[in-house]
Design a protein around this motif. Structure first.
Motif, mmCIF file in Angstrom:
data_model
loop_
_atom_site.group_PDB
_atom_site.id
_atom_site.type_symbol
_atom_site.label_atom_id
_atom_site.label_comp_id
_atom_site.label_asym_id
_atom_site.label_seq_id
_atom_site.Cartn_x
_atom_site.Cartn_y
_atom_site.Cartn_z
ATOM 1 N N SER A 45 37.883 44.638 33.876
ATOM 2 C CA SER A 45 39.152 45.334 33.602
ATOM 3 C C SER A 45 40.050 45.376 34.833
ATOM 4 O O SER A 45 41.250 45.130 34.744
ATOM 5 C CB SER A 45 38.867 46.752 33.101
ATOM 6 O OG SER A 45 38.125 47.448 34.076
ATOM 7 N N GLY A 46 39.479 45.639 35.986
ATOM 8 C CA GLY A 46 40.321 45.871 37.166
ATOM 9 C C GLY A 46 40.551 44.657 38.050
ATOM 10 O O GLY A 46 41.406 44.686 38.933
ATOM 11 N N ARG B 101 39.652 36.872 31.964
ATOM 12 C CA ARG B 101 38.840 38.031 31.565
ATOM 13 C C ARG B 101 37.730 37.627 30.601
ATOM 14 O O ARG B 101 36.595 38.098 30.722
ATOM 15 C CB ARG B 101 39.748 39.082 30.908
ATOM 16 C CG ARG B 101 40.421 39.976 31.941
ATOM 17 C CD ARG B 101 41.174 41.095 31.280
ATOM 18 N NE ARG B 101 41.476 42.153 32.254
ATOM 19 C CZ ARG B 101 42.555 42.907 32.189
ATOM 20 N NH1 ARG B 101 43.449 42.727 31.228
ATOM 21 N NH2 ARG B 101 42.746 43.853 33.087
ATOM 22 N N LEU C 173 32.400 46.565 33.400
ATOM 23 C CA LEU C 173 33.507 47.471 33.071
ATOM 24 C C LEU C 173 34.598 47.449 34.138
ATOM 25 O O LEU C 173 35.779 47.299 33.838
ATOM 26 C CB LEU C 173 32.984 48.901 32.908
ATOM 27 C CG LEU C 173 32.614 49.327 31.484
ATOM 28 C CD1 LEU C 173 32.025 50.722 31.489
ATOM 29 C CD2 LEU C 173 33.845 49.290 30.572
ATOM 30 N N TYR C 174 34.183 47.596 35.412
ATOM 31 C CA TYR C 174 35.235 47.682 36.426
ATOM 32 C C TYR C 174 35.721 46.322 36.892
ATOM 33 O O TYR C 174 36.885 46.148 37.227
ATOM 34 C CB TYR C 174 34.832 48.576 37.613
ATOM 35 C CG TYR C 174 33.777 48.042 38.551
ATOM 36 C CD1 TYR C 174 32.467 48.450 38.454
ATOM 37 C CD2 TYR C 174 34.107 47.153 39.580
ATOM 38 C CE1 TYR C 174 31.496 47.991 39.328
ATOM 39 C CE2 TYR C 174 33.148 46.684 40.462
ATOM 40 C CZ TYR C 174 31.846 47.104 40.333
ATOM 41 O OH TYR C 174 30.901 46.648 41.201
ATOM 42 N N PHE D 243 45.002 39.960 38.613
ATOM 43 C CA PHE D 243 43.572 39.936 38.293
ATOM 44 C C PHE D 243 42.773 39.193 39.353
ATOM 45 O O PHE D 243 41.732 39.671 39.809
ATOM 46 C CB PHE D 243 43.369 39.267 36.925
ATOM 47 C CG PHE D 243 41.953 39.317 36.432
ATOM 48 C CD1 PHE D 243 41.373 40.519 36.044
ATOM 49 C CD2 PHE D 243 41.180 38.164 36.348
ATOM 50 C CE1 PHE D 243 40.060 40.571 35.585
ATOM 51 C CE2 PHE D 243 39.868 38.202 35.901
ATOM 52 C CZ PHE D 243 39.310 39.408 35.514
ATOM 53 N N ARG E 244 44.136 36.321 30.231
ATOM 54 C CA ARG E 244 43.259 36.459 29.059
ATOM 55 C C ARG E 244 42.024 35.563 29.214
ATOM 56 O O ARG E 244 40.897 36.007 29.027
ATOM 57 C CB ARG E 244 44.052 36.070 27.801
ATOM 58 C CG ARG E 244 43.363 36.450 26.501
ATOM 59 C CD ARG E 244 44.327 36.266 25.333
ATOM 60 N NE ARG E 244 44.878 34.915 25.284
ATOM 61 C CZ ARG E 244 44.252 33.875 24.731
ATOM 62 N NH1 ARG E 244 43.077 34.042 24.196
ATOM 63 N NH2 ARG E 244 44.813 32.678 24.704
ATOM 64 N N TYR F 172 38.879 51.949 36.766
ATOM 65 C CA TYR F 172 39.860 52.277 35.722
ATOM 66 C C TYR F 172 41.267 52.371 36.320
ATOM 67 O O TYR F 172 42.242 51.875 35.749
ATOM 68 C CB TYR F 172 39.469 53.594 35.051
ATOM 69 C CG TYR F 172 40.509 54.119 34.096
ATOM 70 C CD1 TYR F 172 40.718 53.499 32.859
ATOM 71 C CD2 TYR F 172 41.300 55.214 34.432
ATOM 72 C CE1 TYR F 172 41.685 53.967 31.987
ATOM 73 C CE2 TYR F 172 42.269 55.687 33.570
ATOM 74 C CZ TYR F 172 42.455 55.058 32.346
ATOM 75 O OH TYR F 172 43.432 55.522 31.493
ATOM 76 N N ALA G 242 42.551 48.958 36.988
ATOM 77 C CA ALA G 242 42.813 48.197 35.758
ATOM 78 C C ALA G 242 44.228 48.426 35.254
ATOM 79 O O ALA G 242 44.851 47.531 34.674
ATOM 80 C CB ALA G 242 41.803 48.582 34.696
ATOM 81 N N ARG G 243 44.738 49.638 35.477
ATOM 82 C CA ARG G 243 46.093 49.952 34.976
ATOM 83 C C ARG G 243 47.162 49.119 35.667
ATOM 84 O O ARG G 243 48.267 48.983 35.172
ATOM 85 C CB ARG G 243 46.383 51.440 35.182
ATOM 86 C CG ARG G 243 45.539 52.316 34.257
ATOM 87 C CD ARG G 243 45.986 53.746 34.289
ATOM 88 N NE ARG G 243 45.945 54.309 35.633
ATOM 89 C CZ ARG G 243 46.334 55.539 35.938
ATOM 90 N NH1 ARG G 243 46.812 56.321 35.013
ATOM 91 N NH2 ARG G 243 46.251 55.983 37.181
#
Lengths: 521, 70
Positions: free
Chosen positions: A168-169, A366, A164-165, A33, A363, A21, A24-25
């Motif tokens: 996003s990250g 991901r 998830l990680y 990415f 985009r 998380y 990801a910020r």
């Protein structure tokens, strides 16, 4: 499972989600990415390389193999890794990093031609999706064995956490979680060594017990007619072809090096990883030998590691070791997802669809990562029914690693390799490897013979076909012994699609290509 | 070549491995420092990864000396 073990597992999952998380910020564009904004330091990259390298086969399979053949299994970590890692660190990684590329196929595209780039990226991507499916299945099996979950639930949970990680990250999240995971793996591995020796009354007793019943288990090499590990095959196939092809050509491994904050960090990371690699047999070979010496009552050799976790480690630590096995599998899956997404986004999409809008890369990347993850999760449900797919996967890898290595070696180390020769050698080399496999040759020898063919073909065809200009070759080949060789790094952005090479102020130090079809995209 | 190697005793595998590592050490030493320190403004001795490589090679040679077939 003891509640303390369960607490350790839950704590670990929360920790990697927090790390993911936080990373990801910081992801604002495709460069963040795919290359972590080129901000990674050497020790993070080094640990991450080892995390991505240790996979299902290494952790569970290698312990089982060590139970069978002894310390010879460690050749995959020593002669089958260290020389190639040193060469990668000193020659290839600086070259890739200075060229400012995102991927190895992109380098091949610059050095040879865009068709070579697309073919290389396509072959690797297809095998990566299979590899992810196998890894996801193995992860689900581990969860099923220890927690009793059904396979579908195990796949859903493990895929969800990795997704998830990693989605996003991006690379930064993957690198930091990998580093954390490797730390846990080594801590657990060392505890197993200490507890194992303690139980047997010291290292001397361990060695005596081992060689008394299995005299070859402390020999680095086995006889030339050994069915699993013949020593000429290990040196020629593994040491000279498969290992360099992996360490200088694997996108999943090298991507974090391309995300280093400096050329030195990129090189030092691989060297640091090589030190860690030297110790990896403690994690993956020793448990197999320990199970043998302790006369483990196991049905199959692959059960050696689970037996050691269950019977040697105390409560709490067995949970941590279970976490280490999950971590090994997760770190391989996350790296492959990001690397495959990168190759499809840039090396295939950019070239085939002529989409040069890099603002969409984040985009698209991901979404592709998500789709790849879902494909792997669906495939994982059927891997068990397909039987020996893991061996099929390894065999498939031997199809193209010889020709790819030849292209990388001659492309980086010589001025003579030409675009046409690269294309024909890659295609014909894969065909020849396929024919050799049909004759049931051992995959080590297939790799070696197809590599020798590709080296000769590339040299020969290059004699009769036009090459790149000297200016283009200056940045794309390794010539440290020339006084005029520049080691100045190329601004990575200067090679990005949004900023064409010709319009960039750093263009003087960038690779300029003149052959038809050349250029970054 | 493969058949010739297969005819050699197994201990030769260790000797060949050691020779490969020694050749790698010679190559490592031949790389100029400017290639190692590229991009570093004030390089320090510990940042010379040629020394890291030599240490690694020494460890590997020791491993193949120790784990020989007896």
């Amino acid at each position: 499972m003891h509640s303390l073990d369960l607490a350790v597992i839950v704590g670990y999952l929360l920790l990697i989600l927090i790390v993911g998380y936080r990373s990801a910020r910081r992801v604002k564009d495709a460069r963040d990415f795919f290359l972590a904004g080129r901000s990674l330091t050497w020790w993070v990259i080094g640990l991450s390389i080892i995390g991505s390298n240790i996979d299902t086969n290494s952790y569970v399979g290698a312990s089982g193999n060590a139970y069978n053949i002894g310390i010879a299994q460690a050749n995959f970590e020593w002669i089958g890794a260290i020389p190639a890692m040193i060469v990668a660190s000193l020659i290839f990684i600086p070259l890739y990093w200075r060229a400012g590329v995102y991927s190895i196929p992109e380098y091949l595209g610059l050095r040879y031609s865009q068709p070579v780039r697309v073919i290389a990226a396509t072959i690797v991507s297809v095998f990566s999706v299979f590899a992810m499916g196998v890894a996801m299945w193995a992860l689900a099996l581990v969860l099923q064995t220890y927690l009793g979950w059904p396979i579908w639930l195990s796949i859903l949970v493990s895929g969800g956490v990795v997704g998830l990680y990693s989605i996003s990250g991006g690379l930064a999240a993957i690198a930091f979680t990998d580093a954390l995971q490797v730390g846990i793996m080594f801590a657990c591995g060392l505890v197993i060594v200490v507890l194992g020796f303690t139980e047997l009354g010291g290292a001397t007793n361990f060695i005596t017990s081992l060689v008394t019943t299995n005299p070859d288990h402390l020999s680095a090499y086995l006889s030339a007619d050994h069915p699993e590990s013949p020593w000429p095959g290990v040196i020629l196939g593994l040491g000279i072809v498969l290992s360099p092809a992996y360490w200088i050509g694997s996108q999943a491994i090298l991507q974090r090096s391309l995300g280093a904050r400096s050329q030195w960090d990129a090189s030092a990371a691989m060297m640091f990883a090589a030190f860690a690699k030297t110790l990896v047999p403690l994690l993956i070979v020793f448990p197999g030998l320990l199970a043998l010496v302790l006369k483990a009552n196991i049905e199959y050799p692959d059960m050696a590691l689970p037996w050691v976790i269950k019977n040697v480690l105390p409560v709490g630590l067995s949970g941590l070791m279970f976490v280490a096995v999950i971590a090994a599998l997760q770190s391989s899956i996350d790296s492959t997802i990001n690397a495959t997404s990168l190759m499809i986004t840039r090396d295939i999409r950019h070239v085939l669809i002529k989409s040069h809008d890099s603002t969409q890369d984040l985009r698209v990347g991901r979404w592709l990562a998500f789709v790849l993850l879902v494909c792997a999760m669906i495939m994982a449900n059927f891997i068990g029914e397909l039987g020996g797919i893991f061996m099929v996967l390894q065999t498939g890898l031997s199809l193209f690693q010889g020709p790819m290595l030849a292209l990388l070696l001659q492309g980086a180390l010589t001025q003579s390799a030409t675009p046409a020769a690269g294309l024909w050698t890659l295609v014909s080399g894969v065909v020849i490897a396929g024919v050799l496999l049909l004759f049931e040759m051992h995959i080590f020898y297939v790799a070696f013979v197809s590599f020798c063919y590709a080296m000769a073909a590339l040299w020969l065809i290059s004699r009769f076909t036009p090459g790149l200009s000297a200016e283009a070759l200056a940045t794309l080949t390794y010539r440290p012994f020339l006084r005029s060789q520049s080691f100045a790094p190329v601004d990575a952005q200067s090679l990005d699609l949004a900023q064409p090479a010709s319009s960039n102020s750093n263009s003087a130090s960038m690779p300029k290509t003149t052959a038809k079809g050349q250029g970054n995209d | 070549m493969i058949e010739w190697l297969q005819s050699l005793p197994t201990e030769w595998a260790n000797y060949i491995s050691m020779l490969l590592f020694l050749a790698l050490a010679v190559f490592t030493l031949s790389i100029p420092s400017k290639a190692i320190f590229a991009g570093l403004l004030k390089p320090k001795t510990w940042q010379d990864i040629r020394y890291w490589a030599l240490l690694l090679i020494t460890i590997q040679v020791a491993i193949y000396v120790v784990f020989q077939r007896v």
